[in-house]
Design an enzyme around this catalytic site. Structure first.
Site, PDB file in Angstrom:
ATOM      1  N   GLY A  77     -21.485 -62.957  80.766  1.00 55.21           N
ATOM      2  CA  GLY A  77     -21.928 -61.580  80.663  1.00 55.21           C
ATOM      3  C   GLY A  77     -23.443 -61.517  80.637  1.00 55.21           C
ATOM      4  O   GLY A  77     -24.101 -62.454  80.172  1.00 55.21           O
ATOM      5  N   GLN A 113     -31.757 -58.204  79.699  1.00 59.62           N
ATOM      6  CA  GLN A 113     -31.977 -59.644  79.577  1.00 59.62           C
ATOM      7  C   GLN A 113     -32.770 -60.216  80.750  1.00 59.62           C
ATOM      8  O   GLN A 113     -33.254 -61.340  80.663  1.00 59.62           O
ATOM      9  CB  GLN A 113     -30.649 -60.385  79.428  1.00 59.62           C
ATOM     10  N   CYS A 163     -25.329 -66.551  73.513  1.00 59.55           N
ATOM     11  CA  CYS A 163     -26.090 -65.568  74.280  1.00 59.55           C
ATOM     12  C   CYS A 163     -27.096 -66.285  75.164  1.00 59.55           C
ATOM     13  O   CYS A 163     -27.776 -67.209  74.708  1.00 59.55           O
ATOM     14  CB  CYS A 163     -26.809 -64.621  73.318  1.00 59.55           C
ATOM     15  N   LEU A 164     -27.196 -65.839  76.413  1.00 58.38           N
ATOM     16  CA  LEU A 164     -28.158 -66.454  77.325  1.00 58.38           C
ATOM     17  C   LEU A 164     -29.594 -66.245  76.858  1.00 58.38           C
ATOM     18  O   LEU A 164     -30.472 -67.029  77.216  1.00 58.38           O
ATOM     19  CB  LEU A 164     -27.967 -65.905  78.743  1.00 58.38           C
ATOM     20  N   HIS A 197     -20.566 -57.143  72.937  1.00 65.75           N
ATOM     21  CA  HIS A 197     -21.794 -57.944  72.868  1.00 65.75           C
ATOM     22  C   HIS A 197     -22.823 -57.402  73.858  1.00 65.75           C
ATOM     23  O   HIS A 197     -24.000 -57.223  73.514  1.00 65.75           O
ATOM     24  CB  HIS A 197     -21.436 -59.403  73.179  1.00 65.75           C
ATOM     25  N   GLU A 198     -22.383 -57.136  75.100  1.00 61.83           N
ATOM     26  CA  GLU A 198     -23.323 -56.671  76.127  1.00 61.83           C
ATOM     27  C   GLU A 198     -23.789 -55.239  75.866  1.00 61.83           C
ATOM     28  O   GLU A 198     -24.959 -54.915  76.087  1.00 61.83           O
ATOM     29  CB  GLU A 198     -22.710 -56.811  77.521  1.00 61.83           C
ATOM     30  N   HIS A 257     -26.598 -55.268  73.535  1.00 61.07           N
ATOM     31  CA  HIS A 257     -27.888 -55.547  74.187  1.00 61.07           C
ATOM     32  C   HIS A 257     -28.538 -54.260  74.692  1.00 61.07           C
ATOM     33  O   HIS A 257     -29.757 -54.087  74.580  1.00 61.07           O
ATOM     34  CB  HIS A 257     -27.710 -56.488  75.382  1.00 61.07           C
TER      35      HIS A 257
END
Length: 175
Positions: free
Chosen positions: A46, A51, A96-97, A138-139, A142
């Site tokens: 994701g 990001q 998380c990236l 989660h996304e 963000h």
């Protein structure tokens, strides 16, 4: 498609609240393509536009690809919002990236109902559960400037943020 750099904590842009997409344009579709390429390269399941330093309400996900069997189900969500959530909770280990190499268990609603616009401009609603529910929450976090570490205790959150601030000061770059 173009590979885009994923910004890393403590980058302040991760705390920005993303702006709604007012129209599904060629630029938005290209951004989604760039996000898929960047997400797969990372690799991740994701990615929120913020990001890659694009403060718009766009998410890409492919939770099927995580299984590692060569299958794929790339999905884009424009202006996603949670319109309902179960009272039953679930715990998943999240990563998380933008916070590489750190994982922690996070408790979230087990199922959610989401409303979003797809890349063809259609408004849709659907129910999400399991990994899909966890990932979409989660996304969406963000897009609201919230990181998964914000769901941890103050002590754990402070330790993670401090670790990444120190790494940034020393010029350590995660890839």
């Amino acid at each position: 498609m173009a590979l885009r750099e994923i910004i890393i904590l403590p980058d302040k842009r991760l705390r920005e609240i993303s702006k709604p997409v007012t129209e599904v344009t060629t630029e938005i579709r290209k951004l989604a393509d760039d996000m898929f390429e960047s997400m797969y390269e990372a690799p991740g399941i994701g990615l929120a536009a913020i990001q890659i330093a694009e403060p718009v309400r766009l998410i890409t996900m492919d939770i099927v690809r995580k299984e590692g069997d060569g299958k794929s189900d790339p999905r884009a969500f424009i202006n996603p919002e949670i319109v309902g959530a179960s009272s039953e909770m679930n715990v998943y280990e999240e990563g998380c990236l933008s916070i590489p190499e750190y994982y922690a268990e996070v408790e979230r609603p087990k199922t959610v109902r989401i409303r979003y616009t797809d890349l063809d401009g259609n408004v849709k609603e659907e129910d999400a559960d399991g990994l899909f529910a966890t990932c979409i929450q989660h996304e969406i976090d963000h897009l609201n400037g919230v990181l998964f570490v914000d769901h941890l205790s103050k002590l754990k959150r402070a330790m993670v943020i401090r670790k990444f601030e120190k790494a940034a000061k020393r010029g350590i770059k995660y890839v």
